[in-house]
Design a protein around this motif. Structure first.
Motif, PDB file in Angstrom:
ATOM      1  N   GLU A  70       2.185  -1.012   7.025  1.00 16.15           N
ATOM      2  CA  GLU A  70       0.957  -0.228   6.937  1.00 16.15           C
ATOM      3  C   GLU A  70       1.306   1.227   6.648  1.00 16.15           C
ATOM      4  OE1 GLU A  70      -1.078  -0.850  10.601  1.00 16.15           O
ATOM      5  OE2 GLU A  70      -1.491  -2.974  10.206  1.00 16.15           O
ATOM      6  N   GLU A  75      -1.551   1.209  -0.757  1.00 13.48           N
ATOM      7  CA  GLU A  75      -0.543   0.175  -0.568  1.00 13.48           C
ATOM      8  C   GLU A  75       0.844   0.808  -0.545  1.00 13.48           C
ATOM      9  OE1 GLU A  75      -0.994  -2.642  -3.664  1.00 13.48           O
ATOM     10  OE2 GLU A  75      -2.945  -3.375  -2.971  1.00 13.48           O
ATOM     11  N   SER A  77       3.417   0.144  -2.206  1.00 12.44           N
ATOM     12  CA  SER A  77       3.960   0.321  -3.558  1.00 12.44           C
ATOM     13  C   SER A  77       3.502   1.618  -4.207  1.00 12.44           C
ATOM     14  CB  SER A  77       3.565  -0.867  -4.446  1.00 12.44           C
ATOM     15  OG  SER A  77       2.145  -0.967  -4.553  1.00 12.44           O
ATOM     16  N   GLN A  99       5.679  -8.163  -3.367  1.00 11.67           N
ATOM     17  CA  GLN A  99       4.329  -7.761  -2.968  1.00 11.67           C
ATOM     18  C   GLN A  99       4.316  -6.388  -2.309  1.00 11.67           C
ATOM     19  OE1 GLN A  99       3.348 -11.202  -0.580  1.00 11.67           O
ATOM     20  NE2 GLN A  99       2.437 -12.300  -2.317  1.00 11.67           N
ATOM     21  N   LEU A 100       5.433  -6.018  -1.692  1.00 15.05           N
ATOM     22  CA  LEU A 100       5.540  -4.667  -1.122  1.00 15.05           C
ATOM     23  C   LEU A 100       5.840  -3.620  -2.190  1.00 15.05           C
ATOM     24  CD1 LEU A 100       7.577  -5.247   2.168  1.00 15.05           C
ATOM     25  CD2 LEU A 100       5.193  -4.510   1.988  1.00 15.05           C
TER      26      LEU A 100
END
Length: 214
Positions: A70, A75, A77, A99-100
């Protein structure tokens, strides 16, 4: 918007290391210190990792962890470079790094010789991706404002009796004088000086004319 310069010196950067195997990252910690970076081990709580990233933060995260990262409104990224520490090369764990927004990886246990390359690629690729994303957002924002440009041209044409080229030139000069993009100026112009135009066919026709001329 100029392209980001390549970062080669990481003095002053701050690293957060997220892992449950401290022994696997001892050489990473040593190398970070030699490169002039500070670091802290992440505090994991209830399957969550909370970070408030700054301009010189980077996250090293163990792909074997099952945690949610978090970073506030955006996000991860978009907030900070993410470098994955890979143990088990299972597709599901590699997917979680993607996804990160991971832009580089290190094998576990980490060896000193691979740290600088991972930082170089990871940080500079993150900066490149963020630059491209910001450019796309700016282009989309200006595209949405283009309707205001068309409306403003029609208002000037209606009020002055000029053709669309003269109306556009007038708005362009005024936007330059106010040091705004023409789209932003037209948005303000409509709010201050003109009613909304609801003639969709007229707007669409003028849009096509502009698309051919510009």
């Amino acid at each position: 918007m100029s392209e980001p310069r390549i970062i080669q010196n990481f003095i002053g950067y701050r690293a957060t290391i997220a892992t449950e195997q401290p022994a696997a990252v001892e050489q990473l910690q040593d190398m970070l210190v030699k490169l002039g970076m500070s670091f802290a081990m992440a505090a994991l709580s209830d399957g969550r990792l909370q970070i408030e990233p700054g301009d010189k933060d980077v996250l090293f995260i163990d792909s074997d962890l099952n945690v949610a990262v978090e970073t506030g409104a955006l996000e991860p990224s978009r907030c900070l470079p993410v470098i994955g520490i890979v143990g088990v090369e299972a597709p599901s764990r590699l997917r979680s790094l993607m996804q990160l927004g991971a832009t580089a990886t290190l094998r576990k246990p980490v060896h000193r010789a691979s740290v600088y390359s991972a930082l170089f690629v990871g940080i500079n690729e993150f900066r490149r991706r963020r630059y491209l994303a910001d450019r796309l957002e700016e282009q989309e924002r200006r595209r949405l404002l283009r309707k205001s440009l068309v409306k403003a041209v029609l208002i000037v044409m209606r009020r002055t009796g000029s053709d669309h080229a003269a109306a556009y030139d007038h708005l362009r000069r005024e936007s330059m004088r106010s040091r705004q993009s023409i789209e932003e100026f037209c948005e303000t112009f409509i709010q201050a000086h003109g009613p909304e135009l609801d003639d969709a066919e007229t707007i669409a026709g003028t849009s096509r004319t502009y698309a051919k001329k510009r």
